[in-house]
Design a protein around this motif. Structure first.
Motif, PDB file in Angstrom:
ATOM      1  N   GLU A  90       2.504 -32.481  52.519  1.00 43.78           N
ATOM      2  CA  GLU A  90       3.109 -32.094  51.236  1.00 43.78           C
ATOM      3  C   GLU A  90       4.575 -32.512  51.170  1.00 43.78           C
ATOM      4  O   GLU A  90       5.052 -33.009  50.133  1.00 43.78           O
ATOM      5  CB  GLU A  90       2.995 -30.581  51.030  1.00 43.78           C
ATOM      6  CG  GLU A  90       1.587 -30.065  50.808  1.00 43.78           C
ATOM      7  CD  GLU A  90       0.786 -29.962  52.103  1.00 43.78           C
ATOM      8  OE1 GLU A  90      -0.447 -29.812  52.023  1.00 43.78           O
ATOM      9  OE2 GLU A  90       1.404 -30.028  53.200  1.00 43.78           O
ATOM     10  N   VAL A  91       5.309 -32.321  52.281  1.00 45.75           N
ATOM     11  CA  VAL A  91       6.717 -32.709  52.309  1.00 45.75           C
ATOM     12  C   VAL A  91       6.857 -34.230  52.284  1.00 45.75           C
ATOM     13  O   VAL A  91       7.737 -34.773  51.602  1.00 45.75           O
ATOM     14  CB  VAL A  91       7.425 -32.108  53.544  1.00 45.75           C
ATOM     15  CG1 VAL A  91       8.825 -32.684  53.707  1.00 45.75           C
ATOM     16  CG2 VAL A  91       7.510 -30.587  53.416  1.00 45.75           C
TER      17      VAL A  91
ATOM     18  N   VAL B  86       9.900 -29.361  58.831  1.00 48.94           N
ATOM     19  CA  VAL B  86      10.751 -29.711  57.696  1.00 48.94           C
ATOM     20  C   VAL B  86      10.273 -28.979  56.444  1.00 48.94           C
ATOM     21  O   VAL B  86       9.070 -28.930  56.175  1.00 48.94           O
ATOM     22  CB  VAL B  86      10.734 -31.241  57.452  1.00 48.94           C
ATOM     23  CG1 VAL B  86      11.601 -31.610  56.252  1.00 48.94           C
ATOM     24  CG2 VAL B  86      11.211 -31.981  58.691  1.00 48.94           C
ATOM     25  N   THR B  87      11.199 -28.434  55.684  1.00 49.35           N
ATOM     26  CA  THR B  87      10.881 -27.788  54.408  1.00 49.35           C
ATOM     27  C   THR B  87      11.405 -28.652  53.255  1.00 49.35           C
ATOM     28  O   THR B  87      12.275 -29.513  53.456  1.00 49.35           O
ATOM     29  CB  THR B  87      11.529 -26.400  54.322  1.00 49.35           C
ATOM     30  OG1 THR B  87      12.963 -26.565  54.223  1.00 49.35           O
ATOM     31  CG2 THR B  87      11.198 -25.548  55.545  1.00 49.35           C
ATOM     32  N   PRO B  88      10.906 -28.425  52.042  1.00 46.97           N
ATOM     33  CA  PRO B  88      11.464 -29.143  50.887  1.00 46.97           C
ATOM     34  C   PRO B  88      12.966 -28.930  50.721  1.00 46.97           C
ATOM     35  O   PRO B  88      13.674 -29.817  50.242  1.00 46.97           O
ATOM     36  CB  PRO B  88      10.684 -28.562  49.705  1.00 46.97           C
ATOM     37  CG  PRO B  88       9.384 -28.133  50.292  1.00 46.97           C
ATOM     38  CD  PRO B  88       9.721 -27.626  51.662  1.00 46.97           C
TER      39      PRO B  88
ATOM     40  N   LEU C 108      15.713 -34.310  41.303  1.00 49.83           N
ATOM     41  CA  LEU C 108      15.381 -33.129  42.107  1.00 49.83           C
ATOM     42  C   LEU C 108      15.086 -31.921  41.224  1.00 49.83           C
ATOM     43  O   LEU C 108      14.233 -31.081  41.548  1.00 49.83           O
ATOM     44  CB  LEU C 108      16.541 -32.786  43.051  1.00 49.83           C
ATOM     45  CG  LEU C 108      16.841 -33.807  44.147  1.00 49.83           C
ATOM     46  CD1 LEU C 108      18.117 -33.416  44.910  1.00 49.83           C
ATOM     47  CD2 LEU C 108      15.683 -33.934  45.132  1.00 49.83           C
ATOM     48  N   ALA C 109      15.782 -31.831  40.076  1.00 51.15           N
ATOM     49  CA  ALA C 109      15.591 -30.686  39.186  1.00 51.15           C
ATOM     50  C   ALA C 109      14.245 -30.741  38.457  1.00 51.15           C
ATOM     51  O   ALA C 109      13.656 -29.691  38.137  1.00 51.15           O
ATOM     52  CB  ALA C 109      16.732 -30.621  38.158  1.00 51.15           C
ATOM     53  N   HIS C 110      13.740 -31.946  38.203  1.00 47.98           N
ATOM     54  CA  HIS C 110      12.527 -32.085  37.385  1.00 47.98           C
ATOM     55  C   HIS C 110      11.242 -32.203  38.218  1.00 47.98           C
ATOM     56  O   HIS C 110      10.163 -31.915  37.711  1.00 47.98           O
ATOM     57  CB  HIS C 110      12.638 -33.300  36.459  1.00 47.98           C
ATOM     58  CG  HIS C 110      13.607 -33.076  35.316  1.00 47.98           C
ATOM     59  ND1 HIS C 110      14.927 -33.428  35.380  1.00 47.98           N
ATOM     60  CD2 HIS C 110      13.431 -32.506  34.099  1.00 47.98           C
ATOM     61  CE1 HIS C 110      15.536 -33.108  34.242  1.00 47.98           C
ATOM     62  NE2 HIS C 110      14.640 -32.543  33.447  1.00 47.98           N
ATOM     63  N   LEU C 111      11.358 -32.607  39.470  1.00 46.25           N
ATOM     64  CA  LEU C 111      10.151 -32.770  40.286  1.00 46.25           C
ATOM     65  C   LEU C 111       9.645 -31.404  40.757  1.00 46.25           C
ATOM     66  O   LEU C 111      10.436 -30.567  41.200  1.00 46.25           O
ATOM     67  CB  LEU C 111      10.441 -33.645  41.503  1.00 46.25           C
ATOM     68  CG  LEU C 111      10.271 -35.144  41.376  1.00 46.25           C
ATOM     69  CD1 LEU C 111      10.599 -35.815  42.700  1.00 46.25           C
ATOM     70  CD2 LEU C 111       8.881 -35.538  40.930  1.00 46.25           C
ATOM     71  N   PRO C 112       8.332 -31.185  40.696  1.00 49.30           N
ATOM     72  CA  PRO C 112       7.801 -29.942  41.261  1.00 49.30           C
ATOM     73  C   PRO C 112       7.973 -29.904  42.773  1.00 49.30           C
ATOM     74  O   PRO C 112       7.775 -30.916  43.452  1.00 49.30           O
ATOM     75  CB  PRO C 112       6.318 -29.975  40.864  1.00 49.30           C
ATOM     76  CG  PRO C 112       6.022 -31.413  40.565  1.00 49.30           C
ATOM     77  CD  PRO C 112       7.300 -32.018  40.072  1.00 49.30           C
TER      78      PRO C 112
ATOM     79  N   VAL D  74       8.331 -39.107  48.977  1.00 48.04           N
ATOM     80  CA  VAL D  74       7.887 -40.317  48.267  1.00 48.04           C
ATOM     81  C   VAL D  74       8.063 -40.148  46.760  1.00 48.04           C
ATOM     82  O   VAL D  74       8.523 -41.066  46.061  1.00 48.04           O
ATOM     83  CB  VAL D  74       6.415 -40.632  48.627  1.00 48.04           C
ATOM     84  CG1 VAL D  74       5.853 -41.713  47.712  1.00 48.04           C
ATOM     85  CG2 VAL D  74       6.307 -41.076  50.081  1.00 48.04           C
ATOM     86  N   ASP D  75       7.722 -38.965  46.239  1.00 53.27           N
ATOM     87  CA  ASP D  75       7.846 -38.739  44.793  1.00 53.27           C
ATOM     88  C   ASP D  75       9.304 -38.824  44.333  1.00 53.27           C
ATOM     89  O   ASP D  75       9.599 -39.342  43.251  1.00 53.27           O
ATOM     90  CB  ASP D  75       7.265 -37.365  44.428  1.00 53.27           C
ATOM     91  CG  ASP D  75       5.742 -37.330  44.545  1.00 53.27           C
ATOM     92  OD1 ASP D  75       5.136 -38.422  44.590  1.00 53.27           O
ATOM     93  OD2 ASP D  75       5.183 -36.225  44.620  1.00 53.27           O
ATOM     94  N   ILE D  76      10.228 -38.304  45.161  1.00 51.85           N
ATOM     95  CA  ILE D  76      11.660 -38.387  44.814  1.00 51.85           C
ATOM     96  C   ILE D  76      12.081 -39.853  44.704  1.00 51.85           C
ATOM     97  O   ILE D  76      12.731 -40.271  43.732  1.00 51.85           O
ATOM     98  CB  ILE D  76      12.507 -37.663  45.882  1.00 51.85           C
ATOM     99  CG1 ILE D  76      12.290 -36.161  45.814  1.00 51.85           C
ATOM    100  CG2 ILE D  76      13.997 -37.995  45.701  1.00 51.85           C
ATOM    101  CD1 ILE D  76      12.922 -35.394  46.972  1.00 51.85           C
TER     102      ILE D  76
END
Length: 321
Positions: A230-231, A276-278, A314-318, A236-238
């Motif tokens: 998930e992390v 590692v955490t988000p 960072l603000a818009h990504l879940p 990758v999504d960022i």
């Protein structure tokens, strides 16, 4: 001497902050960034106005880690061989021998790197990426650990040559060194009034508090820090979101994604976790990614910055939970 454990290595590296603070006031984020870069075998670009202790910060780090360090003042007439070294003719043996340049050290302070033309800037590329220097067809390995800490004045300053994207991407982190807060500046002046000299770190009480053995043990521990799928997907999504940003002409490359993975693991380990955490990813996103994106001219004219674009992503990504 016994091999340091991961816990003792972490304690030693945490002591670096206290030790460096004897010489440098109020720059904890930059100190942490330099330690993260050492753990990740990366390089650091320090940007700030003249006189904010960028050079002193690097010198204090080398003193607290007891690393061999060399400083190169980058100027418009500096040649690549002034950094890497060159072949020198020995009249007694009638042969050429290699004279190593200042890059053959543990910590190279490249002072005001953007005051030298691109040809000389590029002479560091092989050293930074391959950790070797090739002269006359012979590759010569650099010492370990090896870190380039380059300082630069903001690009608006007169007489600067902006670093090309290929070289910027070789820096693991870009750390901004701000002007000190009022109380920090009072502390700086008080120290100087009491006799502190930035040219004599020994007199300031700086001593080695961590060794290369601590660094090796820490690197081994960082390599074992777990990263969940998930992390990994979040990282990758960022990076992919920056490539779709209308404000950017250049988004973060896959190399930037692997860099964010590395720095997030190092930060997680430094804060005492083996996973590692988000939040670790978000904490290191700005220094790891801000120099890997390129703003569109129209966005720049509107006052958009690389930091604001990354913060918006960072603000818009879940965030994975």
């Amino acid at each position: 001497m016994s091999t340091p454990t991961a816990d003792s290595a972490r304690t030693s590296l945490e002591d670096l902050r206290t030790e460096i603070a004897k010489a440098v006031v109020g720059q904890d984020p930059a100190v942490t960034g330099l330690v993260v870069a050492l753990l990740c075998r990366g390089h650091v670009l320090l940007e700030g106005a003249p006189g904010v202790a960028k050079t002193l910060l690097v010198r204090a780090l080398s003193a607290a880690l007891e690393l061999d360090t060399k400083r190169v003042q980058f100027t418009p007439d500096l040649m690549p061989s002034d950094i890497t070294g060159s072949l020198v003719y020995d009249s007694r043996s009638a042969e050429f021998s290699f004279q190593p340049g200042p890059v053959f050290t543990n910590l190279l302070l490249a002072d005001e790197i953007n005051r030298t033309p691109p040809k000389t800037q590029a002479s560091l590329l092989e050293a930074m990426e391959e950790r070797q220097v090739t002269v006359d067809g012979t590759a010569r390995p650099l010492p370990e650990p090896f870190l380039v800490a380059a300082t630069q004045n903001p690009v608006e300053y007169e007489g600067t040559y902006p670093l090309p994207e290929a070289q910027l991407d070789r820096f693991l982190l870009k750390l901004t060194v701000p002007l000190p807060a009022r109380q920090d500046e009072i502390d700086i002046l008080t120290r100087h009034a009491s006799g502190f000299s930035p040219r004599d770190l020994g007199a300031a009480g700086l001593r080695p508090v961590a060794s290369t053995a601590d660094l090796d043990a820490a690197r081994d521990a960082v390599a074992k820090t777990a990263v969940s799928p998930e992390v990994t997907g979040y990282i990758v999504d960022i990076c992919r979101a920056t490539r779709d940003s209308p404000s950017l002409s250049l988004g973060v490359s896959p190399r930037g994604a692997t860099a964010l993975l590395s720095t997030s693991r190092a930060w997680a380990w430094l804060t005492g976790r083996d996973y590692v955490t988000p939040d670790d990813v978000k904490a290191l996103a700005l220094p790891t990614l801000r120099h890997r994106v390129q703003l569109r001219p129209e966005a720049e004219m509107e006052g958009v910055t690389a930091d604001s674009v990354i913060n918006a992503v960072l603000a818009h990504l879940p965030v994975p939970r």
